[in-house]
Design an enzyme around this catalytic site. Structure first.
Site, mmCIF file in Angstrom:
data_model
loop_
_atom_site.group_PDB
_atom_site.id
_atom_site.type_symbol
_atom_site.label_atom_id
_atom_site.label_comp_id
_atom_site.label_asym_id
_atom_site.label_seq_id
_atom_site.Cartn_x
_atom_site.Cartn_y
_atom_site.Cartn_z
ATOM 1 N N TYR A 22 17.963 -1.530 2.275
ATOM 2 C CA TYR A 22 17.723 -1.301 1.025
ATOM 3 C C TYR A 22 16.963 -0.140 0.394
ATOM 4 O O TYR A 22 16.841 -0.120 -0.836
ATOM 5 C CB TYR A 22 17.015 -2.826 0.711
ATOM 6 C CG TYR A 22 17.632 -3.877 1.108
ATOM 7 C CD1 TYR A 22 18.801 -4.309 0.230
ATOM 8 C CD2 TYR A 22 17.053 -4.850 2.004
ATOM 9 C CE1 TYR A 22 19.536 -5.353 0.378
ATOM 10 C CE2 TYR A 22 17.817 -6.046 2.169
ATOM 11 C CZ TYR A 22 19.118 -6.406 1.582
ATOM 12 O OH TYR A 22 19.876 -7.449 1.582
ATOM 13 N N ASN A 73 19.529 -8.793 -10.318
ATOM 14 C CA ASN A 73 19.602 -8.585 -9.096
ATOM 15 C C ASN A 73 19.417 -9.863 -8.218
ATOM 16 O O ASN A 73 18.160 -10.284 -8.201
ATOM 17 C CB ASN A 73 18.904 -7.618 -8.000
ATOM 18 C CG ASN A 73 19.354 -7.361 -6.857
ATOM 19 O OD1 ASN A 73 19.974 -8.394 -6.186
ATOM 20 N ND2 ASN A 73 18.950 -6.339 -6.102
ATOM 21 N N HIS A 79 24.423 -15.671 -4.045
ATOM 22 C CA HIS A 79 25.367 -16.427 -3.045
ATOM 23 C C HIS A 79 25.357 -17.822 -2.912
ATOM 24 O O HIS A 79 26.258 -18.749 -2.599
ATOM 25 C CB HIS A 79 25.152 -15.909 -1.736
ATOM 26 C CG HIS A 79 25.163 -14.446 -1.566
ATOM 27 N ND1 HIS A 79 26.045 -13.388 -1.962
ATOM 28 C CD2 HIS A 79 23.996 -13.746 -0.953
ATOM 29 C CE1 HIS A 79 25.550 -12.212 -1.773
ATOM 30 N NE2 HIS A 79 24.594 -12.382 -1.190
ATOM 31 N N ASP A 86 24.004 -21.593 -14.023
ATOM 32 C CA ASP A 86 23.827 -22.299 -15.320
ATOM 33 C C ASP A 86 22.775 -21.884 -16.188
ATOM 34 O O ASP A 86 22.909 -21.825 -17.337
ATOM 35 C CB ASP A 86 23.368 -23.815 -14.817
ATOM 36 C CG ASP A 86 24.730 -24.639 -14.149
ATOM 37 O OD1 ASP A 86 25.773 -23.973 -14.397
ATOM 38 O OD2 ASP A 86 24.462 -25.410 -13.633
ATOM 39 N N HIS A 99 23.141 -4.940 -7.165
ATOM 40 C CA HIS A 99 22.618 -4.894 -5.919
ATOM 41 C C HIS A 99 22.449 -3.445 -5.483
ATOM 42 O O HIS A 99 23.116 -2.665 -5.576
ATOM 43 C CB HIS A 99 23.801 -5.694 -5.016
ATOM 44 C CG HIS A 99 24.161 -7.100 -5.341
ATOM 45 N ND1 HIS A 99 23.273 -8.236 -5.093
ATOM 46 C CD2 HIS A 99 25.138 -7.545 -6.205
ATOM 47 C CE1 HIS A 99 24.043 -9.370 -5.607
ATOM 48 N NE2 HIS A 99 25.180 -8.839 -6.044
ATOM 49 N N LEU A 100 21.431 -3.615 -4.495
ATOM 50 C CA LEU A 100 21.241 -2.197 -3.798
ATOM 51 C C LEU A 100 22.197 -1.890 -3.005
ATOM 52 O O LEU A 100 22.404 -0.625 -2.805
ATOM 53 C CB LEU A 100 19.682 -2.377 -3.153
ATOM 54 C CG LEU A 100 18.429 -2.448 -4.167
ATOM 55 C CD1 LEU A 100 17.467 -3.620 -3.514
ATOM 56 C CD2 LEU A 100 18.077 -1.340 -4.759
ATOM 57 N N SER A 101 22.487 -2.759 -2.101
ATOM 58 C CA SER A 101 23.252 -2.639 -1.016
ATOM 59 C C SER A 101 24.773 -3.293 -1.673
ATOM 60 O O SER A 101 24.984 -3.294 -2.893
ATOM 61 C CB SER A 101 23.108 -3.511 0.124
ATOM 62 O OG SER A 101 23.157 -4.948 -0.148
ATOM 63 N N ARG A 110 28.052 -13.036 2.237
ATOM 64 C CA ARG A 110 27.738 -12.146 1.117
ATOM 65 C C ARG A 110 28.806 -11.567 0.269
ATOM 66 O O ARG A 110 28.575 -11.191 -0.764
ATOM 67 C CB ARG A 110 26.877 -11.076 1.504
ATOM 68 C CG ARG A 110 25.575 -11.214 2.304
ATOM 69 C CD ARG A 110 24.700 -9.792 2.611
ATOM 70 N NE ARG A 110 23.902 -10.187 3.699
ATOM 71 C CZ ARG A 110 22.617 -10.387 3.375
ATOM 72 N NH1 ARG A 110 22.140 -11.023 2.410
ATOM 73 N NH2 ARG A 110 21.767 -10.779 4.603
#
Ligand code: DQA
Length: 150
Positions: A22, A73, A79, A86, A99-101, A110
């Protein structure tokens, strides 16, 4: 134009948390970079982080009165959480998932995000730049939408 930026669970530990995955920037670094970008764009940013799903849902419900759109994020909740999806659908604001990764390049669990099909777009794999690109793209998107409604 105000854009809310939501950081999900464990992102308060950025900088210390698995830096090989990260990066070393802290959450404050991310929020500072977003504030600088928002200033350049003449926009406002409202950052929010929580490790608690319900608090994120409460924040989103409140933010619908203030924010034109959401950069999120979702971290692990993306996931798994139908409730988060909702909550985003309930407020009916355009959102960009960041997402950082690059989760698609990691463990199989993931690869699925419950949010992606409803997002305007997704930016992943670029560390802090994922947030900055997501913010810039959502800002452009909202401005275009505004111009079309005029
Ligand atoms: C993450 C990726 C998720 O799979 C993970 O659960 C996170 C962080 C990212 O920013 O790369 O907590 O959303």
């Amino acid at each position: 134009m105000r854009i809310a930026v939501v950081h999900g669970p464990n992102l308060d530990l950025l900088g210390a948390r698995e830096p090989g995955v990260y990066g070393t920037a802290t959450l404050d670094d991310v929020n500072r970079a977003l504030a600088a970008l928002a200033g350049e764009l003449g926009a406002e940013v409202e950052p929010f982080q929580s490790n608690h799903e319900g608090k994120i849902l409460d924040f989103l419900a409140g933010a619908r009165h203030r924010a034109a759109g959401i950069v999120i994020n979702p971290a692990g909740l993306g996931h798994t959480s139908v409730a988060l999806l909702d909550g985003l659908l309930a407020i009916a604001k355009p959102f960009v998932e960041v997402h950082l990764s690059n989760p698609a390049a990691r463990e199989p669990f993931r690869r699925r995000s419950l949010l992606t099909p409803s997002a305007v777009g997704v930016v992943a794999g670029f560390g802090v730049d994922s947030y900055l690109s997501g913010f810039r793209c959502l800002h452009n998107h909202l401005q275009r939408a505004d111009a079309e409604h005029r």
